[in-house]
Write a protein that holds these residues in place. Structure first.
Motif, PDB file in Angstrom:
ATOM      1  N   ALA A 108      40.717  40.350  31.415  1.00  0.00           N
ATOM      2  CA  ALA A 108      41.920  40.203  30.597  1.00  0.00           C
ATOM      3  C   ALA A 108      43.147  40.205  31.509  1.00  0.00           C
ATOM      4  CB  ALA A 108      42.017  41.320  29.577  1.00  0.00           C
ATOM      5  N   ARG A 109      44.028  39.245  31.313  1.00  0.00           N
ATOM      6  CA  ARG A 109      45.222  39.145  32.162  1.00  0.00           C
ATOM      7  C   ARG A 109      46.110  40.366  32.029  1.00  0.00           C
ATOM      8  NH1 ARG A 109      47.930  33.455  31.581  1.00  0.00           N
ATOM      9  NH2 ARG A 109      49.157  34.301  33.304  1.00  0.00           N
ATOM     10  N   ALA A 110      46.018  41.067  30.917  1.00  0.00           N
ATOM     11  CA  ALA A 110      46.818  42.276  30.722  1.00  0.00           C
ATOM     12  C   ALA A 110      46.454  43.363  31.729  1.00  0.00           C
ATOM     13  CB  ALA A 110      46.644  42.797  29.304  1.00  0.00           C
ATOM     14  N   LEU A 111      45.259  43.298  32.309  1.00  0.00           N
ATOM     15  CA  LEU A 111      44.830  44.286  33.301  1.00  0.00           C
ATOM     16  C   LEU A 111      45.253  43.925  34.722  1.00  0.00           C
ATOM     17  CD1 LEU A 111      41.212  44.900  31.990  1.00  0.00           C
ATOM     18  CD2 LEU A 111      43.249  46.298  31.597  1.00  0.00           C
ATOM     19  N   LEU A 112      45.790  42.723  34.909  1.00  0.00           N
ATOM     20  CA  LEU A 112      46.159  42.237  36.236  1.00  0.00           C
ATOM     21  C   LEU A 112      47.667  42.311  36.448  1.00  0.00           C
ATOM     22  CD1 LEU A 112      43.911  39.042  36.343  1.00  0.00           C
ATOM     23  CD2 LEU A 112      43.371  41.337  37.180  1.00  0.00           C
TER      24      LEU A 112
ATOM     25  N   TYR B   3      43.999  46.724  39.731  1.00  0.00           N
ATOM     26  CA  TYR B   3      44.084  45.500  40.529  1.00  0.00           C
ATOM     27  C   TYR B   3      45.477  45.402  41.144  1.00  0.00           C
ATOM     28  CZ  TYR B   3      39.863  43.748  38.184  1.00  0.00           C
ATOM     29  OH  TYR B   3      38.589  43.587  37.718  1.00  0.00           O
ATOM     30  N   THR B   4      45.540  45.040  42.428  1.00  0.00           N
ATOM     31  CA  THR B   4      46.820  44.792  43.093  1.00  0.00           C
ATOM     32  C   THR B   4      46.705  43.491  43.884  1.00  0.00           C
ATOM     33  OG1 THR B   4      46.149  46.151  44.980  1.00  0.00           O
ATOM     34  CG2 THR B   4      47.485  47.220  43.301  1.00  0.00           C
ATOM     35  N   VAL B   5      47.837  42.827  44.077  1.00  0.00           N
ATOM     36  CA  VAL B   5      47.873  41.596  44.857  1.00  0.00           C
ATOM     37  C   VAL B   5      47.786  41.925  46.331  1.00  0.00           C
ATOM     38  CG1 VAL B   5      49.280  39.584  45.463  1.00  0.00           C
ATOM     39  CG2 VAL B   5      49.185  40.371  43.077  1.00  0.00           C
TER      40      VAL B   5
ATOM     41  N   ILE C  16      42.923  30.362  35.417  1.00  0.00           N
ATOM     42  CA  ILE C  16      43.495  31.080  34.281  1.00  0.00           C
ATOM     43  C   ILE C  16      43.008  30.363  33.030  1.00  0.00           C
ATOM     44  CG2 ILE C  16      45.620  31.757  33.113  1.00  0.00           C
ATOM     45  CD1 ILE C  16      45.247  33.172  35.809  1.00  0.00           C
ATOM     46  N   ASP C  17      42.453  31.120  32.105  1.00  0.00           N
ATOM     47  CA  ASP C  17      41.897  30.549  30.888  1.00  0.00           C
ATOM     48  C   ASP C  17      42.459  31.324  29.699  1.00  0.00           C
ATOM     49  OD1 ASP C  17      40.364  29.112  29.114  1.00  0.00           O
ATOM     50  OD2 ASP C  17      38.466  30.043  29.661  1.00  0.00           O
ATOM     51  N   GLY C  18      43.637  30.935  29.249  1.00  0.00           N
ATOM     52  CA  GLY C  18      44.282  31.624  28.130  1.00  0.00           C
ATOM     53  C   GLY C  18      44.667  33.044  28.504  1.00  0.00           C
ATOM     54  N   ASP C  19      44.160  34.009  27.770  1.00  0.00           N
ATOM     55  CA  ASP C  19      44.476  35.417  28.014  1.00  0.00           C
ATOM     56  C   ASP C  19      43.593  36.044  29.089  1.00  0.00           C
ATOM     57  OD1 ASP C  19      46.481  35.444  26.123  1.00  0.00           O
ATOM     58  OD2 ASP C  19      45.168  36.125  24.507  1.00  0.00           O
TER      59      ASP C  19
END
Length: 59
Positions: A34-38, A55-57, A13-16
């Motif tokens: 972008a983490r907002a997409l995960l 994306y799904t876990v 994880i690198d910031g956002d």
């Protein structure tokens, strides 16, 4: 045209952004997303499935 599901692992994880590694890939194949997409549960070491533009876990 049908798209195949693709699988990735969050390597850091690198910031956002989360850096993803495709299954079977090398460090050269890593890319930021972008983490907002995960999903909120996405963290380092989590495996993700990319299907239908989402994306799904896994597991």
């Amino acid at each position: 045209m049908l798209m195949e599901d693709r699988f990735y692992t969050v390597v850091r994880i690198d910031g956002d952004y989360a850096v993803l590694l495709p299954d079977g890939g090398t460090a050269e194949d890593e890319f930021p997303v972008a983490r907002a997409l995960l999903p909120a549960e996405a963290d380092e070491g989590v495996r993700l499935r990319y299907s239908m533009l989402e994306y799904t876990v896994c597991g």
